[in-house]
Design an enzyme around this catalytic site. Structure first.
Site, PDB file in Angstrom:
ATOM      1  CG  HIS A 275       9.592   0.736  12.490  1.00 15.22           C
ATOM      2  ND1 HIS A 275       9.763  -0.609  12.278  1.00 15.22           N
ATOM      3  CD2 HIS A 275       9.268   0.868  13.800  1.00 15.22           C
ATOM      4  CE1 HIS A 275       9.560  -1.264  13.411  1.00 15.22           C
ATOM      5  NE2 HIS A 275       9.252  -0.385  14.344  1.00 15.22           N
TER       6      HIS A 275
ATOM      7  CD  GLU B 242       3.124   2.705   7.709  1.00 15.31           C
ATOM      8  OE1 GLU B 242       3.387   2.202   6.605  1.00 15.31           O
ATOM      9  OE2 GLU B 242       2.992   2.026   8.749  1.00 15.31           O
TER      10      GLU B 242
ATOM     11  CB  ILE C 167      19.686  -3.699   2.921  1.00 12.96           C
ATOM     12  CG1 ILE C 167      18.192  -3.371   2.783  1.00 12.96           C
ATOM     13  CG2 ILE C 167      20.446  -3.310   1.652  1.00 12.96           C
ATOM     14  CD1 ILE C 167      17.484  -4.061   1.650  1.00 12.96           C
TER      15      ILE C 167
ATOM     16  CG  ASP D  16      13.482  -1.378  12.495  1.00 10.57           C
ATOM     17  OD1 ASP D  16      13.275  -1.138  11.295  1.00 10.57           O
ATOM     18  OD2 ASP D  16      12.865  -2.262  13.127  1.00 10.57           O
TER      19      ASP D  16
ATOM     20  CB  SER E 133      -0.989  -0.002   1.173  1.00 11.03           C
ATOM     21  OG  SER E 133      -0.316   0.119   2.402  1.00 11.03           O
ATOM     22  CG  ASN E 134       3.675   2.826   2.965  1.00  9.99           C
ATOM     23  OD1 ASN E 134       3.307   3.989   3.060  1.00  9.99           O
ATOM     24  ND2 ASN E 134       3.753   2.025   4.014  1.00  9.99           N
TER      25      ASN E 134
END
Length: 201
Positions: free
Chosen positions: A112, A182, A96, A153, A16-17
């Site tokens: 986040h 978001e 990553i 994070d 959705s982002n």
């Protein structure tokens, strides 16, 4: 530099982002285009969203390679092939690799659904974050956007927007309100990052 800044978006789920980012690029709010969407899950709905928008997709699973170096080389070559300027993590749940971070340092960003560092780290994603926030009796949570480094994070925070936790919130109800924020905040930060990249290029 007249060509649009080229974005790769990494997803693990619904995307959705990703949709919000694509919509903002299409509307001209972000002077960039999503040219590649990568997922570690072949059934991630984010891949469907990308395909429907005519964007190339790749399923990337490190375990399919004989070793980490081979996996890293494949990903770096792929990003080179698509001439990627900025990597956007949008619900991507994998770490990553350091060689990718080294090459794109300051040009990889993650979102986040909670306050960092308090509600971050390995295993803290999605509904797990909202459940932990509610169980801790927190009065507010946050959407946090940060640069990506070698620790989950952990990178420098770029933006944070607070969201109240209501007394009778369920994790799903809180998640829905967080997601709305978001979709508003991430495009703003990506726009900033794109403009910053343009100035520095």
């Amino acid at each position: 530099m007249n060509e649009k800044v080229r974005l790769a978006v990494f997803v693990s789920g619904g995307g959705s982002n990703l949709q919000s980012i694509m919509d903002n690029c299409s509307a001209g709010n972000i002077d960039a285009e999503v040219v590649l969407v990568l997922s570690n899950k072949k059934k991630a709905y984010g891949l469907v969203r990308a395909s429907e928008a005519g964007i190339d997709t790749v399923v990337y699973k490190r375990k399919k390679f004989s070793n980490g170096n081979e996996a890293d080389e494949f990903l770096l070559n792929l990003l080179d092939e698509y001439r990627i300027d900025i990597i956007v993590l949008a619900g991507y749940l994998k770490m990553i690799a350091p060689p990718v971070i080294d090459k794109y340092r300051g040009r990889i960003v993650n979102i986040h659904p909670g306050t960092l560092p308090k509600y971050g780290g390995k295993g803290m994603f999605g509904s797990r974050v909202h459940k932990a926030v509610i169980e801790a009796g927190e009065k507010e949570t946050a959407v946090t956007i940060h640069y990506v480094d070698e620790i989950y994070d952990h990178g420098q925070i770029m933006a944070e927007r607070k969201i109240p936790v209501l007394p009778d919130d369920t994790p799903d109800e809180l998640a829905a309100r967080v997601l709305k924020v978001e979709h508003e905040l991430y495009p703003e930060v990506i726009k900033f990052l794109v403009e910053k990249y343009r100035k520095e290029s």
